[in-house]
Design a protein around this motif. Sequence first.
Motif, PDB file in Angstrom:
ATOM      1  N   ALA A  74       0.822  -1.217   0.000  1.00 19.44           N
ATOM      2  CA  ALA A  74       0.000   0.000   0.000  1.00 19.44           C
ATOM      3  C   ALA A  74       0.853   1.263   0.000  1.00 19.44           C
ATOM      4  O   ALA A  74       0.349   2.357   0.224  1.00 19.44           O
ATOM      5  CB  ALA A  74      -0.936   0.004   1.208  1.00 19.44           C
ATOM      6  N   LEU A  75       2.144   1.121  -0.261  1.00 19.23           N
ATOM      7  CA  LEU A  75       3.029   2.280  -0.108  1.00 19.23           C
ATOM      8  C   LEU A  75       2.659   3.418  -1.065  1.00 19.23           C
ATOM      9  O   LEU A  75       2.691   4.588  -0.673  1.00 19.23           O
ATOM     10  CB  LEU A  75       4.486   1.834  -0.303  1.00 19.23           C
ATOM     11  CG  LEU A  75       5.556   2.758   0.225  1.00 19.23           C
ATOM     12  CD1 LEU A  75       5.264   3.210   1.641  1.00 19.23           C
ATOM     13  CD2 LEU A  75       6.908   2.066   0.177  1.00 19.23           C
ATOM     14  N   SER A  76       2.295   3.096  -2.295  1.00 17.72           N
ATOM     15  CA  SER A  76       2.004   4.193  -3.226  1.00 17.72           C
ATOM     16  C   SER A  76       0.683   4.872  -2.851  1.00 17.72           C
ATOM     17  O   SER A  76       0.566   6.098  -2.892  1.00 17.72           O
ATOM     18  CB  SER A  76       2.015   3.682  -4.669  1.00 17.72           C
ATOM     19  OG  SER A  76       0.733   3.380  -5.114  1.00 17.72           O
ATOM     20  N   SER A  77      -0.281   4.045  -2.418  1.00 16.42           N
ATOM     21  CA  SER A  77      -1.553   4.609  -1.978  1.00 16.42           C
ATOM     22  C   SER A  77      -1.348   5.496  -0.745  1.00 16.42           C
ATOM     23  O   SER A  77      -1.946   6.571  -0.616  1.00 16.42           O
ATOM     24  CB  SER A  77      -2.491   3.436  -1.678  1.00 16.42           C
ATOM     25  OG  SER A  77      -3.688   3.859  -1.122  1.00 16.42           O
ATOM     26  N   THR A  78      -0.449   5.056   0.152  1.00 14.44           N
ATOM     27  CA  THR A  78      -0.139   5.832   1.357  1.00 14.44           C
ATOM     28  C   THR A  78       0.506   7.158   0.985  1.00 14.44           C
ATOM     29  O   THR A  78       0.137   8.219   1.483  1.00 14.44           O
ATOM     30  CB  THR A  78       0.832   5.037   2.259  1.00 14.44           C
ATOM     31  OG1 THR A  78       0.267   3.765   2.523  1.00 14.44           O
ATOM     32  CG2 THR A  78       1.092   5.768   3.558  1.00 14.44           C
ATOM     33  N   SER A  79       1.481   7.078   0.096  1.00 12.29           N
ATOM     34  CA  SER A  79       2.205   8.275  -0.311  1.00 12.29           C
ATOM     35  C   SER A  79       1.236   9.311  -0.880  1.00 12.29           C
ATOM     36  O   SER A  79       1.312  10.503  -0.555  1.00 12.29           O
ATOM     37  CB  SER A  79       3.268   7.875  -1.347  1.00 12.29           C
ATOM     38  OG  SER A  79       3.973   9.002  -1.769  1.00 12.29           O
TER      39      SER A  79
END
Lengths: 315, 321
Positions: A120-125
């Motif tokens: 989920a890192l890109s969604s988090t960013s």
Amino acid sequence: MVWEPRIFKDLHQIPRVEHVFPGTPLCAGCGGLESLRLAAKILGNRVVYVNAAGCFTNLASFPFTPLDASWLYTTMGSAPAGAQGVRDALDVLIAKGRLPKEEDVTVVVLGGDGSTYDMALSSTSGAITRHLDFYYFCYDNEAYGNTGVQLSPATPYGARTTTSPCAVLHPVGAMQEKKDIFEIWRAHNPPYIATVSPRFPLDLEEKFTRAAAYQGPKLFLGFAACPTGWLFDPAYTPDVARLAVECGFWPLKEAINGMVTHTYVPKLSPVENYLKLQGRFRHLFEPTLQKEAIAHIQGSVNAYWERVNLAERTG
Amino acid sequence: MAGAARGAEPSSTNIKEGPAVISVRFHGRGGQGAKTASRILGTAAFSEGFTAQDSPIYGAERRGAPVSAFTRIAKGPIRERGIIICPSLVVVADASLIGDPAARVIEGIDERTAVFVNSPLTGEQLHTRISLPGRLTTLDLTEVAVRELGKRSALSALLGAVAGRLVGLRSESIDHAVAQELADLGVDASIIQRNQTAARHCYEAVSLVPVETSVHRGPGPTPLRVPAYEPPTRGTARITAGPNSAIRSVSGWRTYRPVLRPDLCNGCWLCFANCPEGAITIKPDGKPAVYYPHCKGCLDCVEVCPTDAMTVERETDVTNK
Ligand SMILES: Cc1ncc(C[n+]2csc(CCOP(=O)(O)OP(=O)(O)O)c2C)c(N)n1
Ligand code: SF4
């Protein structure tokens, strides 16, 4: 400068009210559940948990739920996007006068390290960049736990998982370094980031109370000592969680608008004491002592605290 | 599924020529070794020349939750697949599972089914507490595991040995299978040896009951039932009704229970703060109390108690939970 708690100085101040109720299907002795239980005492029940697939998805498995709050289940890669949707919907309803402002709820993403550090890192960013007003609570059990303990970017060097076994070609197990998600978040400049441990309940309650004053993305990394994945008896969850902090492996800290403060000064006991408690590190000690691997882990911990000391001396 | 295959020439007694299959169903809690036990049994049978098949099943729940595993043994090819509905032998690693509908222990048991229960009670004593139609035999494997292996949940070799004895496999085959299966899991040689010794002990100690091969005694065809219409307000009312998980008892997860000695308690609340389940509440006098239906027996409270006021007692009675 020594960090001082403003409110929580005595265990008797821990609220007796529960918002994570018993009867969950999670493992006996789950350190992540303990962190969540303590966190929910401060977060309260006017909350929507936006969950990414993981162990904690089992919490709200039909027809049972231990929560007196709401729950939205999302895919592993999209919980922060789900949180954005919930927040936006609430804001629109309030703006249109269809939801009284005092009935607003807090949006909390609840995910494991697999989603938080990885999927989920890109969604988090994206969510942090949009300055979404939400909490992100990651219970970090340092592996993809729910699917049988596979390597994740949160798995530390030397740990054995089912996909980083101790083998002839790589006798130490995992050879990567644990990804520093705290710094990745900090680079996005959110108002509040903290690490917490269930064995330091006052520190945990204090941080959740402080975070409430900040609008925008707020990250909590909860140390989730995991008897099932880390291979220790559930009775030792408190010891594993305490030693992780005392040996300097899991620093307790917070960053307010980017300014990092360590909230507890550990004794920096040898990492061996921590490693030895857990089956996932047993191959470092027997049948042959892997001195270099242990020294490597000790070296990274030492280097971290040297950097901290230097930063604090130079201000 | 480990798959079916044929080993060396068969030797044992209980397993007959033809399509007859001995089907063994293991029930345990995640972490107690039911799955490995089923593999040990399958591997031992295979090494004696039988056809063997083993497979586990577990739901989305975690360590402590019900798990079952299945082993089929025959002389010829095994055509059945999947879960075992009508077992020849049921092996229960934890007596508290018998009363748990989710574990489905009693499914398909009739007077001819052999049932082994890990319990300090005798078969007759158990019979008076729970009604099970099968031929009951018991042995206190947890006590052996604690004494010989120092671990309450190290039951796999012991369960495998008991099952092997009951279906009529040789002690040496069990010995070999224990070594092979535990080595596959990365268990230390010295611990494997201790498991073998403990397994031999259980192999000798278990009282025998007849185990019958079964030519699939499946249930008859199920009549199709057309469900009556229910208004949508009925089915989903509970999930919106707040924290209803508290109506579930998790007592059956415990092997040990924490017991508070109020005279030693200094009222520090460390146990209350460290209980992952929220099973410890604070009484009006400021002292903690464990609510047992909500306690999974992790014993974190015992570990954190600075005055040793939280003590440990082994769960023995299946009915007192
Ligand atoms: C995109 C996607 N890939 C794989 C899965 C399968 N899956 C479900 S839970 C899970 C493990 C999650 O690990 P983590 O986020 O660390 O949480 P934990 O299980 O450790 O609590 C996986 C891989 C999934 N649900 N979605
Ligand atoms: S596998 Fe670990 S993190 Fe997941 S529920 Fe069990 S103890 Fe908790």
